[in-house]
Design a protein around this motif. Structure first.
Motif, short mmCIF file in Angstrom:
data_model
loop_
_atom_site.label_atom_id
_atom_site.label_comp_id
_atom_site.label_asym_id
_atom_site.label_seq_id
_atom_site.Cartn_x
_atom_site.Cartn_y
_atom_site.Cartn_z
N VAL A 78 0.86 -1.18 0.00
CA VAL A 78 0.00 0.00 0.00
C VAL A 78 0.90 1.23 0.00
O VAL A 78 1.63 1.49 0.96
CB VAL A 78 -0.92 0.02 1.22
CG1 VAL A 78 -1.79 1.28 1.23
CG2 VAL A 78 -1.81 -1.23 1.26
N PHE A 105 -1.35 -5.90 8.95
CA PHE A 105 -0.96 -4.69 8.22
C PHE A 105 0.22 -4.05 8.94
O PHE A 105 0.06 -3.40 9.97
CB PHE A 105 -2.14 -3.73 8.16
CG PHE A 105 -2.02 -2.62 7.16
CD1 PHE A 105 -0.96 -2.55 6.26
CD2 PHE A 105 -3.01 -1.64 7.09
CE1 PHE A 105 -0.88 -1.52 5.33
CE2 PHE A 105 -2.94 -0.60 6.17
CZ PHE A 105 -1.87 -0.55 5.28
N TYR A 120 -8.56 2.20 7.05
CA TYR A 120 -8.27 1.94 5.64
C TYR A 120 -8.42 0.45 5.33
O TYR A 120 -9.02 0.08 4.31
CB TYR A 120 -6.85 2.40 5.31
CG TYR A 120 -6.41 1.95 3.92
CD1 TYR A 120 -6.79 2.65 2.79
CD2 TYR A 120 -5.64 0.79 3.78
CE1 TYR A 120 -6.41 2.21 1.53
CE2 TYR A 120 -5.27 0.34 2.52
CZ TYR A 120 -5.66 1.06 1.39
OH TYR A 120 -5.29 0.61 0.15
N LEU A 121 -7.89 -0.37 6.19
CA LEU A 121 -7.89 -1.82 5.97
C LEU A 121 -9.31 -2.35 5.83
O LEU A 121 -9.60 -3.16 4.94
CB LEU A 121 -7.18 -2.49 7.16
CG LEU A 121 -6.72 -3.93 7.02
CD1 LEU A 121 -5.74 -4.09 5.87
CD2 LEU A 121 -6.06 -4.37 8.33
N SER A 123 -9.32 -0.98 1.60
CA SER A 123 -8.25 -1.82 1.06
C SER A 123 -8.79 -2.89 0.13
O SER A 123 -9.98 -3.23 0.14
CB SER A 123 -7.48 -2.50 2.20
OG SER A 123 -8.23 -3.57 2.76
N SER A 124 -7.90 -3.46 -0.65
CA SER A 124 -8.27 -4.51 -1.60
C SER A 124 -8.65 -5.82 -0.91
O SER A 124 -9.21 -6.71 -1.55
CB SER A 124 -7.12 -4.76 -2.58
OG SER A 124 -5.96 -5.20 -1.88
N ARG A 155 -10.52 -5.86 2.01
CA ARG A 155 -11.53 -5.54 3.01
C ARG A 155 -12.63 -6.60 3.12
O ARG A 155 -13.17 -6.83 4.21
CB ARG A 155 -12.15 -4.17 2.75
CG ARG A 155 -12.87 -4.02 1.42
CD ARG A 155 -13.25 -2.56 1.16
NE ARG A 155 -13.95 -2.37 -0.11
CZ ARG A 155 -13.35 -2.26 -1.28
NH1 ARG A 155 -12.02 -2.33 -1.36
NH2 ARG A 155 -14.06 -2.08 -2.38
#
Length: 290
Positions: A59, A114, A138-139, A143-144, A146
């Motif tokens: 990220v 993370f 964000y996570l 995020s991709s 999630r």
């Protein structure tokens, strides 16, 4: 609300087990829908890799706000469901690379991990606390990975000032399920408002954040009714968390499994309290856990 084990539930489970001896272990998975992976053993929690294959994604700090980017490590299969997630912060002057060993080791046990960079390497604990929480947001939201995460099952970890930030992040967000400060450093000494189950790992020979002035006062300030533990690494330095360490991994896995996944199968590694050994100079715990 945090999942609680009661005497009644334990008795009821015993009756269920008595009547279902012939069933496969996963047939009882509904008793705790958050269990991930096979029943643990001492060998499995000390292994360099757990039962889940993992992958990772980078990220960029340019793609986020509130922290400095990082690397997400995650189980590749979701056949058992979603996973709990943990954000990990480095110490003063350090980058995520100093904590990278934890990524695949913890993720392979069934977590999304993370490891983050901070906005600047000189950020203080209070800033690192905010950055850990921003990373979790964000996570779980952007995020991709999630969709792989259960946003109600989150934890924080960190080394040195990142460990001090871990304590502050848990105070600021009491809905977290677990906190693990590693040889933590913080000028704030009292965390009496803590509601998050907390495992503090100190190092006997730490000359930067000595256990006498940091880890031990932090632990003693935690509320008496809290699920908490203090592990002191035998003859270890402040930088013990920066390299692959089986004791740190074993107890971090056990703590995260117990409180992020509510998996009481891992209670055996925490209670009764482990004895002093070549790896552990002291261990305190609020056993039994609620």
């Amino acid at each position: 609300m945090r999942w609680r084990t009661t005497a009644w539930a334990a008795g009821a489970l015993g009756l269920v087990l008595a009547g279902t001896v012939g069933l496969a272990p996963r047939a009882l998975a509904a008793d705790n829908p958050f269990e991930r992976g096979p029943a643990p053993s001492n060998a499995s929690v000390e292994a360099r890799r757990g039962p889940f294959a993992t992958s990772q994604t980078t990220v960029s700090r340019l793609a986020v706000s509130g922290f400095g980017g990082g690397t997400i490590y995650y189980p590749t299969s979701t056949s058992e469901g979603t996973f709990g997630a943990v954000a990990v912060a480095p110490g003063f002057t350090a980058t995520q690379s100093s904590m990278a060993w934890l990524g695949p080791r913890l993720a392979s046990q069934g977590f999304v991990i993370f490891t983050i960079d901070t906005i600047t390497t000189s950020d203080q604990p209070s800033s690192r606390a905010r950055q850990l929480l921003a990373a979790l947001d964000y996570l779980t939201q952007s995020s991709s990975v999630r969709s792989r995460i259960d946003a109600s099952r989150l934890g924080v970890m960190g080394h040195s000032m990142g460990g001090g930030g871990t304590l502050e992040a848990a105070i600021d967000r009491p809905a977290l399920q677990a906190a693990i400060p590693l040889t933590p450093w913080n000028l704030v000494k009292s965390f009496s408002r803590m509601q998050v189950p907390t495992l503090i790992i100190g190092a006997e020979s730490d000359s930067i954040a000595s256990v006498r002035t940091h880890s031990e006062p932090f632990y003693e300030s935690l509320p008496s009714g809290l699920d908490k533990a203090y592990l002191e690494l035998n003859n270890a330095s402040h930088f013990a968390p920066n390299s692959d360490n089986t004791t740190i991994a074993k107890f971090s896995i056990s703590w995260l499994k117990r409180f992020v996944d509510n998996d009481t199968r891992y209670e055996q590694f925490l209670c009764p309290r482990p004895s002093v050994s070549t790896a552990i100079s002291e261990y305190r715990d609020s056993c039994p856990h609620s």
